[in-house]
Write a protein that holds these residues in place. Structure first.
Motif, PDB file in Angstrom:
ATOM      1  N   ALA A 118       0.886  -1.167   0.000  1.00 35.34           N
ATOM      2  CA  ALA A 118       0.000   0.000   0.000  1.00 35.34           C
ATOM      3  C   ALA A 118       0.918   1.209   0.000  1.00 35.34           C
ATOM      4  O   ALA A 118       2.081   1.123   0.389  1.00 35.34           O
ATOM      5  N   TRP A 119       0.402   2.343  -0.452  1.00 32.41           N
ATOM      6  CA  TRP A 119       1.181   3.563  -0.493  1.00 32.41           C
ATOM      7  C   TRP A 119       0.439   4.643   0.273  1.00 32.41           C
ATOM      8  O   TRP A 119      -0.734   4.897   0.014  1.00 32.41           O
ATOM      9  N   ALA A 120       1.133   5.242   1.239  1.00 28.90           N
ATOM     10  CA  ALA A 120       0.590   6.343   2.029  1.00 28.90           C
ATOM     11  C   ALA A 120       1.280   7.622   1.592  1.00 28.90           C
ATOM     12  O   ALA A 120       2.455   7.607   1.211  1.00 28.90           O
ATOM     13  N   TYR A 121       0.559   8.738   1.666  1.00 33.40           N
ATOM     14  CA  TYR A 121       1.078  10.001   1.138  1.00 33.40           C
ATOM     15  C   TYR A 121       1.506  10.941   2.249  1.00 33.40           C
ATOM     16  O   TYR A 121       0.850  11.060   3.280  1.00 33.40           O
ATOM     17  N   VAL A 122       2.657  11.592   2.005  1.00 34.23           N
ATOM     18  CA  VAL A 122       3.254  12.532   2.941  1.00 34.23           C
ATOM     19  C   VAL A 122       3.593  13.821   2.191  1.00 34.23           C
ATOM     20  O   VAL A 122       3.637  13.846   0.958  1.00 34.23           O
ATOM     21  N   LEU A 123       3.824  14.877   2.955  1.00 37.04           N
ATOM     22  CA  LEU A 123       4.333  16.140   2.425  1.00 37.04           C
ATOM     23  C   LEU A 123       5.665  16.414   3.109  1.00 37.04           C
ATOM     24  O   LEU A 123       5.799  16.176   4.316  1.00 37.04           O
ATOM     25  N   VAL A 124       6.651  16.904   2.352  1.00 33.08           N
ATOM     26  CA  VAL A 124       7.942  17.270   2.928  1.00 33.08           C
ATOM     27  C   VAL A 124       8.426  18.578   2.335  1.00 33.08           C
ATOM     28  O   VAL A 124       8.034  18.959   1.230  1.00 33.08           O
ATOM     29  N   ARG A 125       9.287  19.241   3.104  1.00 33.91           N
ATOM     30  CA  ARG A 125       9.997  20.430   2.633  1.00 33.91           C
ATOM     31  C   ARG A 125      11.314  20.498   3.398  1.00 33.91           C
ATOM     32  O   ARG A 125      11.451  19.927   4.483  1.00 33.91           O
ATOM     33  N   ALA A 126      12.289  21.219   2.831  1.00 36.03           N
ATOM     34  CA  ALA A 126      13.564  21.399   3.514  1.00 36.03           C
ATOM     35  C   ALA A 126      13.288  22.067   4.851  1.00 36.03           C
ATOM     36  O   ALA A 126      12.518  23.027   4.938  1.00 36.03           O
TER      37      ALA A 126
END
Length: 178
Positions: free
Chosen positions: A99-107
């Motif tokens: 399964a694939w779960a979604y995340v948000l990232v930034r420096a």
């Protein structure tokens, strides 16, 4: 679907929230965040975990023989006043079922004493109601998960729901649900 239960492991390892999942990988080609290893940081304990480059993404080794390693791939979501924001998918497995779960990232704005550091949050599928979700190809599966069926529409959802908070450090430290 059995892979929905896998989301609970990710949600509890990052923040306890309702998350977005897919039964198939949606990011076709990953974008590397740096040339080598990177640190993914949350407010959890431990606060940062090291992701090692693997192909066009990263792997975070679990260190526990009972748990699977986590594979992450990213693509640019949008630029903001502070930095570029990436959407990522974390591949999860339970009994070899992915399964694939979604995340948000930034420096990260916080200094790092080693590898490049990135703030990571798990966007919450409780931030909008089910009627709003359906316009973006998002279907509520249960109290803890929403299924992403149209990745382009989901990207639009993320931008419209969160872009006004991308430059706010509290958003990255306290999570999308705040």
């Amino acid at each position: 679907m059995k892979w929905h239960t896998t989301a609970l492991a990710l949600a509890s390892s990052i923040v306890l929230t309702a998350c977005f999942l897919s039964g198939e990988a949606r990011i076709q080609t990953g974008t590397l965040l740096a040339d080598g290893p990177v640190r993914f940081c949350t407010d959890d304990n431990p606060p940062c975990q090291t992701g090692f480059r693997e192909g066009d993404g990263y792997i975070i080794y679990s260190g526990d023989p009972e748990e699977e390693d986590m594979h992450l791939r990213f693509e640019v979501l949008t630029g903001s006043g502070v930095s570029t924001v990436y959407v990522g998918e974390a591949e999860l497995r339970e009994d070899s079922e992915p399964a694939w779960a979604y995340v948000l990232v930034r420096a990260s704005a916080d200094p790092s004493d080693g590898f490049p550091q990135f703030d990571l949050i798990l966007p919450s599928c409780n931030d909008r109601d089910d009627a709003a979700h359906s316009a973006y190809g998002i279907i509520r599966s249960d109290a803890y998960t929403c299924e992403v069926r149209d990745f382009a529409a989901f990207r639009t959802y993320l931008i419209e729901t969160y872009s006004d908070r991308f430059s706010d450090p509290a958003f990255w430290r306290e999570g999308a649900a705040n």
